[in-house]
Motif scaffolding. Structure first.
Motif, PDB file in Angstrom:
ATOM      1  N   GLY A  14      -6.809 -54.588 -39.205  1.00  0.00           N
ATOM      2  CA  GLY A  14      -5.396 -54.075 -39.353  1.00  0.00           C
ATOM      3  C   GLY A  14      -4.215 -55.149 -38.854  1.00  0.00           C
ATOM      4  O   GLY A  14      -3.315 -54.658 -38.734  1.00  0.00           O
ATOM      5  N   ILE A  15      -4.886 -56.117 -38.263  1.00  0.00           N
ATOM      6  CA  ILE A  15      -3.853 -57.165 -37.869  1.00  0.00           C
ATOM      7  C   ILE A  15      -3.758 -58.451 -38.700  1.00  0.00           C
ATOM      8  O   ILE A  15      -2.676 -59.032 -38.602  1.00  0.00           O
ATOM      9  CB  ILE A  15      -4.382 -57.669 -36.424  1.00  0.00           C
ATOM     10  CG1 ILE A  15      -4.986 -56.600 -35.750  1.00  0.00           C
ATOM     11  CG2 ILE A  15      -3.377 -58.871 -35.825  1.00  0.00           C
ATOM     12  CD1 ILE A  15      -5.661 -57.042 -34.118  1.00  0.00           C
ATOM     13  N   GLY A  16      -4.689 -58.710 -39.636  1.00  0.00           N
ATOM     14  CA  GLY A  16      -4.230 -59.571 -40.443  1.00  0.00           C
ATOM     15  C   GLY A  16      -3.258 -59.933 -41.459  1.00  0.00           C
ATOM     16  O   GLY A  16      -2.531 -60.986 -41.159  1.00  0.00           O
ATOM     17  N   LEU A  17      -2.697 -59.055 -41.943  1.00  0.00           N
ATOM     18  CA  LEU A  17      -1.626 -59.202 -42.819  1.00  0.00           C
ATOM     19  C   LEU A  17      -0.324 -59.377 -41.727  1.00  0.00           C
ATOM     20  O   LEU A  17       0.720 -60.057 -42.212  1.00  0.00           O
ATOM     21  CB  LEU A  17      -1.298 -57.822 -43.675  1.00  0.00           C
ATOM     22  CG  LEU A  17      -2.209 -57.665 -44.793  1.00  0.00           C
ATOM     23  CD1 LEU A  17      -2.028 -56.527 -45.569  1.00  0.00           C
ATOM     24  CD2 LEU A  17      -2.093 -58.676 -45.707  1.00  0.00           C
ATOM     25  N   ALA A  18      -0.233 -58.793 -40.716  1.00  0.00           N
ATOM     26  CA  ALA A  18       0.936 -58.986 -39.764  1.00  0.00           C
ATOM     27  C   ALA A  18       0.754 -60.418 -39.445  1.00  0.00           C
ATOM     28  O   ALA A  18       2.059 -61.009 -39.372  1.00  0.00           O
ATOM     29  CB  ALA A  18       0.880 -57.970 -38.624  1.00  0.00           C
ATOM     30  N   ILE A  19      -0.369 -61.009 -39.198  1.00  0.00           N
ATOM     31  CA  ILE A  19      -0.364 -62.297 -38.696  1.00  0.00           C
ATOM     32  C   ILE A  19       0.103 -63.285 -40.121  1.00  0.00           C
ATOM     33  O   ILE A  19       0.688 -64.177 -39.881  1.00  0.00           O
ATOM     34  CB  ILE A  19      -1.701 -62.859 -38.303  1.00  0.00           C
ATOM     35  CG1 ILE A  19      -1.986 -62.009 -36.954  1.00  0.00           C
ATOM     36  CG2 ILE A  19      -2.033 -64.332 -38.078  1.00  0.00           C
ATOM     37  CD1 ILE A  19      -3.366 -62.138 -36.372  1.00  0.00           C
ATOM     38  N   ALA A  20      -0.650 -62.999 -41.114  1.00  0.00           N
ATOM     39  CA  ALA A  20      -0.253 -63.651 -42.435  1.00  0.00           C
ATOM     40  C   ALA A  20       1.358 -63.541 -42.675  1.00  0.00           C
ATOM     41  O   ALA A  20       2.168 -64.618 -42.980  1.00  0.00           O
ATOM     42  CB  ALA A  20      -0.845 -62.821 -43.592  1.00  0.00           C
ATOM     43  N   ARG A  21       1.908 -62.477 -42.249  1.00  0.00           N
ATOM     44  CA  ARG A  21       3.472 -62.514 -42.674  1.00  0.00           C
ATOM     45  C   ARG A  21       4.066 -63.306 -41.848  1.00  0.00           C
ATOM     46  O   ARG A  21       5.115 -64.224 -42.025  1.00  0.00           O
ATOM     47  CB  ARG A  21       4.068 -61.306 -42.567  1.00  0.00           C
ATOM     48  CG  ARG A  21       5.442 -61.019 -42.814  1.00  0.00           C
ATOM     49  CD  ARG A  21       6.143 -59.783 -42.867  1.00  0.00           C
ATOM     50  NE  ARG A  21       6.179 -59.249 -44.461  1.00  0.00           N
ATOM     51  CZ  ARG A  21       6.986 -58.453 -44.803  1.00  0.00           C
ATOM     52  NH1 ARG A  21       7.148 -57.386 -43.828  1.00  0.00           N
ATOM     53  NH2 ARG A  21       6.852 -57.981 -46.025  1.00  0.00           N
ATOM     54  N   TRP A  22       3.637 -63.351 -40.342  1.00  0.00           N
ATOM     55  CA  TRP A  22       4.186 -64.095 -39.349  1.00  0.00           C
ATOM     56  C   TRP A  22       4.075 -65.543 -39.759  1.00  0.00           C
ATOM     57  O   TRP A  22       5.023 -66.513 -39.779  1.00  0.00           O
ATOM     58  CB  TRP A  22       3.487 -63.844 -38.089  1.00  0.00           C
ATOM     59  CG  TRP A  22       3.638 -65.145 -37.118  1.00  0.00           C
ATOM     60  CD1 TRP A  22       4.846 -65.274 -36.340  1.00  0.00           C
ATOM     61  CD2 TRP A  22       2.832 -66.147 -36.683  1.00  0.00           C
ATOM     62  NE1 TRP A  22       4.490 -66.641 -35.613  1.00  0.00           N
ATOM     63  CE2 TRP A  22       3.298 -66.712 -35.745  1.00  0.00           C
ATOM     64  CE3 TRP A  22       1.568 -66.228 -36.955  1.00  0.00           C
ATOM     65  CZ2 TRP A  22       2.673 -68.285 -35.135  1.00  0.00           C
ATOM     66  CZ3 TRP A  22       0.763 -67.385 -36.553  1.00  0.00           C
ATOM     67  CH2 TRP A  22       1.151 -67.988 -35.620  1.00  0.00           C
TER      68      TRP A  22
END
Length: 320
Positions: free
Chosen positions: A286-294
């Motif tokens: 549940g962290i991957g997409l937040a890091i991807a957008r960053w």
């Protein structure tokens, strides 16, 4: 309470004005009292001067008293107190900065609490599963067969992914990562990313053929790997994943499309929040997409969920 001097922009001017008003009030009171057979004219003038000073100068120091009270509350973990910041002088500016700091501290405290709770929750499941497998092997309930060891290995890999994501998240929050740009062939890059994933049916298309991109290859690879694996998790077991890229004059647009049920419009913004897994139950952190957008925003680009009809489409847009 009324603050008559809040409109003035200088604390020095306010102080001088208070002195002038107090002198005029004292002088006027003394002159009027002296016209009468009143023995305490001077004392009355002093009392009037003090009262006028209290009324006029009340707003000059009240923000400081409020900040003192709010600071004591913050020391005890209460970040809800705010200071009335109607004054336009230096103290008023300090009050505005204090309120901003209080809001930032409140947000940081909320994030810290949520992060601890979420990480504890994410760690509990793989650790409990790994502990159960090892206890069964140690007690002789199960043999250390390849299947049993494979379950333990899967949970260990899940823990490793969580640790890696948390390290990236820490670097994200601290702004410790920059960009190392290079020029690379887009089709070869996308084929390599998809080939290293667990997807079995996929297609890669690039327009125009032979197009190149200048970006941080490792950061873009991190984004694409996350999007492809996300498509695998949320698509059907035998579903295909289509990766297409179009290089224009100003931007590079890369779409990753799966054959799953898609994401409802109200939930599309939430999937980029930390620890939101969008219904995934197979080990996503549940962290991957937040890091991807960053990583996309670090390039000056965007990462969004767009409508393509059937399935779900993540669109990465990067400036050329």
């Amino acid at each position: 309470m009324i603050r008559p001097l809040d409109s003035l922009r200088s604390f020095k001017v306010k102080t001088g004005l208070v002195v002038v008003i107090a002198l005029f009030a004292a002088s006027g009171t003394f002159w009027l009292a002296a016209q009468q057979p009143f023995r305490y004219a001077l004392l009355l003038a002093l009392v009037v001067a003090l009262v006028v000073t209290q009324i006029v100068a009340h707003g000059m120091t009240s923000p400081l008293r409020e900040m003192t009270a709010a600071s004591r509350a913050m020391a005890n973990g209460d970040y809800t107190h705010r200071v009335r910041a109607t004054s336009r002088d230096e103290i008023g500016q300090l009050a505005v900065a204090f309120n901003t700091m209080s809001a930032d501290l409140a947000e940081a405290d909320r994030y810290r609490r949520e992060l601890i709770g979420n990480v504890s929750h994410e760690l509990r499941t793989p650790i409990a599963s790994l502990q159960a497998v090892l206890e069964n092997i140690a007690d002789g309930v199960q043999e250390a067969t390849p299947a049993t060891v494979g379950v333990a290995l899967e949970q260990t890999e899940r823990l490793a992914r969580l640790v890696d994501d948390l390290l990236d998240l820490s670097k994200l929050e601290g702004g410790a990562l920059g960009l190392s740009r290079s020029t690379f062939d887009l089709r070869q890059f996308l084929t390599s990313v998809v080939g290293q994933s667990t997807v079995t049916r996929f297609s890669v298309s690039v327009e125009p053929p032979g197009a190149t991109v200048t970006a941080d290859e490792e950061r873009v690879r991190q984004v694409m790997a996350n999007l492809v694996e996300n498509a695998v998790r949320h698509g059907p077991p035998d579903g295909a994943v289509a990766v297409s890229a179009v290089v224009g004059d100003d931007t590079v647009r890369i779409d990753v499309v799966d054959e799953g049920d898609g994401i409802a419009p109200p939930d599309r913004a939430r999937v980029f929040d930390r620890f939101v897994r969008g219904g995934s139950t197979d080990g996503g952190t549940g962290i991957g997409l937040a890091i991807a957008r960053w990583a996309a925003e670090l390039h000056g680009g965007t990462l969004d969920v767009v409508d393509v009809g059937a399935g779900c489409c993540f669109r990465l847009t990067l400036p050329v």
